[in-house]
Design a protein around this motif. Structure first.
Motif, PDB file in Angstrom:
ATOM      1  N   ARG B  89       0.800  -1.104  -0.142  1.00  0.00           N
ATOM      2  CA  ARG B  89       0.080  -0.020   0.080  1.00  0.00           C
ATOM      3  C   ARG B  89       0.778   1.233   0.156  1.00  0.00           C
ATOM      4  N   ARG B  90       0.529   2.369  -0.621  1.00  0.00           N
ATOM      5  CA  ARG B  90       1.469   3.466  -0.876  1.00  0.00           C
ATOM      6  C   ARG B  90       0.837   4.216   0.267  1.00  0.00           C
ATOM      7  N   PRO B  91       1.852   4.692   1.368  1.00  0.00           N
ATOM      8  CA  PRO B  91       1.833   5.495   2.189  1.00  0.00           C
ATOM      9  C   PRO B  91       1.187   6.887   1.989  1.00  0.00           C
ATOM     10  N   ARG B  92       0.523   7.302   3.124  1.00  0.00           N
ATOM     11  CA  ARG B  92       0.023   8.703   3.262  1.00  0.00           C
ATOM     12  C   ARG B  92       0.731   9.634   3.888  1.00  0.00           C
ATOM     13  N   PRO B  93       1.691  10.391   3.242  1.00  0.00           N
ATOM     14  CA  PRO B  93       2.489  11.224   3.967  1.00  0.00           C
ATOM     15  C   PRO B  93       2.099  12.822   4.271  1.00  0.00           C
ATOM     16  N   ALA B  94       2.232  13.454   5.003  1.00  0.00           N
ATOM     17  CA  ALA B  94       1.727  15.024   5.358  1.00  0.00           C
ATOM     18  C   ALA B  94       2.825  15.774   6.044  1.00  0.00           C
ATOM     19  N   PHE B  95       2.916  16.818   5.428  1.00  0.00           N
ATOM     20  CA  PHE B  95       3.490  17.863   6.240  1.00  0.00           C
ATOM     21  C   PHE B  95       2.637  18.421   7.511  1.00  0.00           C
ATOM     22  N   VAL B  96       3.444  18.504   8.606  1.00  0.00           N
ATOM     23  CA  VAL B  96       2.599  19.015   9.684  1.00  0.00           C
ATOM     24  C   VAL B  96       3.039  20.026  10.576  1.00  0.00           C
ATOM     25  N   SER B  97       2.542  21.135  10.879  1.00  0.00           N
ATOM     26  CA  SER B  97       3.364  22.181  11.523  1.00  0.00           C
ATOM     27  C   SER B  97       3.001  21.980  13.149  1.00  0.00           C
ATOM     28  N   TYR B  98       4.234  21.858  13.772  1.00  0.00           N
ATOM     29  CA  TYR B  98       3.754  21.529  15.322  1.00  0.00           C
ATOM     30  C   TYR B  98       4.137  22.894  15.930  1.00  0.00           C
ATOM     31  N   PRO B  99       3.195  23.386  16.834  1.00  0.00           N
ATOM     32  CA  PRO B  99       3.365  24.721  17.549  1.00  0.00           C
ATOM     33  C   PRO B  99       4.124  24.211  18.633  1.00  0.00           C
ATOM     34  N   LEU B 100       5.431  24.873  19.013  1.00  0.00           N
ATOM     35  CA  LEU B 100       6.116  24.661  19.833  1.00  0.00           C
ATOM     36  C   LEU B 100       6.064  25.449  21.282  1.00  0.00           C
ATOM     37  N   THR B 101       6.067  25.070  22.483  1.00  0.00           N
ATOM     38  CA  THR B 101       5.883  25.657  23.597  1.00  0.00           C
ATOM     39  C   THR B 101       7.205  25.870  24.281  1.00  0.00           C
ATOM     40  N   LEU B 102       8.173  24.809  23.902  1.00  0.00           N
ATOM     41  CA  LEU B 102       9.364  24.700  24.422  1.00  0.00           C
ATOM     42  C   LEU B 102      10.459  26.045  23.573  1.00  0.00           C
ATOM     43  N   ASN B 103      10.838  26.807  24.490  1.00  0.00           N
ATOM     44  CA  ASN B 103      11.630  27.896  23.526  1.00  0.00           C
ATOM     45  C   ASN B 103      13.335  27.876  23.797  1.00  0.00           C
ATOM     46  N   HIS B 104      13.808  26.923  24.606  1.00  0.00           N
ATOM     47  CA  HIS B 104      15.253  26.721  24.955  1.00  0.00           C
ATOM     48  C   HIS B 104      15.996  26.149  23.601  1.00  0.00           C
ATOM     49  N   PRO B 105      16.784  26.775  23.086  1.00  0.00           N
ATOM     50  CA  PRO B 105      17.388  26.393  21.794  1.00  0.00           C
ATOM     51  C   PRO B 105      17.846  24.861  21.826  1.00  0.00           C
ATOM     52  N   LEU B 106      18.489  24.409  23.137  1.00  0.00           N
ATOM     53  CA  LEU B 106      19.050  23.186  23.205  1.00  0.00           C
ATOM     54  C   LEU B 106      17.835  22.249  23.273  1.00  0.00           C
ATOM     55  N   GLY B 107      16.865  22.711  24.139  1.00  0.00           N
ATOM     56  CA  GLY B 107      15.655  21.948  24.177  1.00  0.00           C
ATOM     57  C   GLY B 107      15.024  21.630  22.929  1.00  0.00           C
ATOM     58  N   VAL B 108      14.806  22.784  22.021  1.00  0.00           N
ATOM     59  CA  VAL B 108      14.325  22.447  20.398  1.00  0.00           C
ATOM     60  C   VAL B 108      15.186  21.298  19.703  1.00  0.00           C
ATOM     61  N   THR B 109      16.445  21.745  19.881  1.00  0.00           N
ATOM     62  CA  THR B 109      17.427  20.816  18.905  1.00  0.00           C
ATOM     63  C   THR B 109      16.903  19.160  19.630  1.00  0.00           C
ATOM     64  N   ILE B 110      16.824  18.941  21.055  1.00  0.00           N
ATOM     65  CA  ILE B 110      16.666  17.470  21.439  1.00  0.00           C
ATOM     66  C   ILE B 110      15.490  17.051  20.738  1.00  0.00           C
ATOM     67  N   LEU B 111      14.383  17.813  20.972  1.00  0.00           N
ATOM     68  CA  LEU B 111      12.797  17.701  20.483  1.00  0.00           C
ATOM     69  C   LEU B 111      12.941  17.218  18.997  1.00  0.00           C
ATOM     70  N   ALA B 112      13.641  18.039  18.153  1.00  0.00           N
ATOM     71  CA  ALA B 112      13.853  18.035  16.920  1.00  0.00           C
ATOM     72  C   ALA B 112      14.473  16.661  16.470  1.00  0.00           C
ATOM     73  N   SER B 113      15.603  16.275  17.201  1.00  0.00           N
ATOM     74  CA  SER B 113      16.450  15.159  16.930  1.00  0.00           C
ATOM     75  C   SER B 113      15.448  14.009  17.159  1.00  0.00           C
ATOM     76  N   THR B 114      14.667  13.919  18.702  1.00  0.00           N
ATOM     77  CA  THR B 114      13.996  12.843  18.829  1.00  0.00           C
ATOM     78  C   THR B 114      12.828  12.449  17.811  1.00  0.00           C
ATOM     79  N   ILE B 115      12.281  13.622  17.424  1.00  0.00           N
ATOM     80  CA  ILE B 115      11.003  13.399  16.330  1.00  0.00           C
ATOM     81  C   ILE B 115      11.661  12.669  15.166  1.00  0.00           C
ATOM     82  N   SER B 116      12.790  13.151  14.730  1.00  0.00           N
ATOM     83  CA  SER B 116      13.456  12.426  13.488  1.00  0.00           C
ATOM     84  C   SER B 116      13.588  10.788  13.744  1.00  0.00           C
TER      85      SER B 116
END
Lengths: 89, 163, 113
Positions: B89-116
């Motif tokens: 079956r072909r996957p159903r991809p999507a772009f999603v905008s995620y609203p960040l409540t976190l604003n510490h740069p290192l925190g955002v980096t860790i979150l982005a890496s985790t999501i990946s």
């Protein structure tokens, strides 16, 4: 037991590397090719480590470590080149 | 800061360098301990001027729990992606905008890496004002559900650590 | 090949095979998936975990067969897990900059800035 598993794994990783080469040649875009190269070097690391186990030596671990570091730097430099048109601004 | 006056500008960096050297030397021996100590003391001294700001963790033990959750999810993620790849079956991809409540740069980096590294998502970009995270999901039904999962599972513990 | 306890032998073999399997799946994903953004998923997850388990198999094998601690491999795994998301992110950014083609099923859009 391990010998058989080792050779099967070597075959699988080599097949994976060939598939990566297919994507590298086919493209169609530059990011696809960079992604293929990125995956190819990671597979190379796996091959080096498997070679280590097959030969029963730990001489090649530094090679694997260097491949990990240099491959990452290479991928980042290429991606940055695509985005900005230069690597160091 | 007593650690700073004793000649350890970044105590955690010192510890990390020492541990990494033991790994590089392939096990703990007399030589590796001596060399590790020298490097762990000298390198932070030389480089501490280059660090823009010293990251601070308020609750280190939350990090341990977070790492366990992430490690488990990495394995689940690989199996999910495997099923998707081998499924005709072909996957159903999507772009999603995620609203960040976190604003510490290192925190955002860790979150982005985790999501990946976790199921079906790769983080692609952070908006210039640092309020939105662009995520590409490989196979998703309900974008709101995805956003809620990420918030509950990953952003909450990071908020605890960085705010 | 050194002599190992049968249970250890099974574990090392299973880890090796799992590693090879995930690496292969990552490569199949790279070939099969419809567009660049989807292809980004295979290597970042499956291949990283695949190499990770090959590395752990090697570590177990050397530690158990020689009786000396072998831990350098941990560094390779840690480094791969730290860098995989970073390079995926860089590549995604480059692809968005170049407006790489997306498959028709994709919902939502990357933003312009």
């Amino acid at each position: 037991m391990i010998t058989i598993a080792l050779y099967v794994t070597l075959a699988m990783v080599s097949a994976a590397a060939l598939l990566n080469v297919y994507r590298l040649v086919k493209g169609p875009d530059a990011p696809d090719r960079i992604l293929a190269l990125d995956t190819l070097y990671i597979n190379g690391i796996a091959l080096v480590i498997l070679l280590d186990v097959a030969l029963g030596t730990r001489l090649y671990l530094e090679v694997a470590l260097l491949m990990a570091i240099m491959g990452f730097v290479g991928t980042v430099a290429l991606a940055k080149y695509l985005k900005r048109g230069s690597v160091i601004e | 800061m007593t650690a700073e006056r004793l000649g350890f500008p970044q105590p955690w960096l010192t510890v990390a360098l020492f541990v990494v050297w033991q790994f590089l030397a392939d096990g703990v021996s007399g030589a590796s301990v001596v060399m590790g100590l020298i490097l762990a003391i000298v390198i932070p001294q030389i480089t501490h001027r280059f660090w823009p700001d010293h990251p601070r963790l308020s609750r280190p033990w939350v990090l341990v729990r977070y790492l366990v959750v992430v490690f488990y999810d990495i394995i689940v993620a690989s199996i999910t992606v495997t099923i998707l790849i081998l499924n005709p079956r072909r996957p159903r991809p999507a772009f999603v905008s995620y609203p960040l409540t976190l604003n510490h740069p290192l925190g955002v980096t860790i979150l982005a890496s985790t999501i990946s590294l976790t199921p079906g998502t790769v983080s692609s970009d952070v908006s210039d004002d640092g309020r939105l995270l662009l995520i590409h999901a490989l196979d998703v039904d309900d974008e709101a559900e995805l956003i809620r999962t990420i918030h509950e599972r990953y952003e909450k513990p990071l908020l605890e650590m960085f705010q | 090949m050194g002599s190992l306890h049968p249970v250890a032998e099974w574990i090392v073999s299973l880890l090796l095979l799992a590693g090879g399997f995930f690496t292969l799946v990552g490569a199949i994903g790279l070939v099969r998936l419809p567009d660049f953004y989807a292809r980004l998923h295979g290597p970042t997850k499956a291949t990283t975990l695949g190499v990770g388990s090959v590395v752990i198999a090697s570590m177990l094998y050397f530690t158990l067969s020689t009786g000396e601690i072998a831990i350098t491999e941990i560094l390779i795994t840690a480094f791969l897990f730290l860098t995989a998301p970073v390079s995926a992110n860089f590549l995604a950014k480059a692809a968005m900059h170049l407006n790489v083609e997306r498959s028709e099923e994709t919902r939502g859009q990357p933003w312009e800035q």
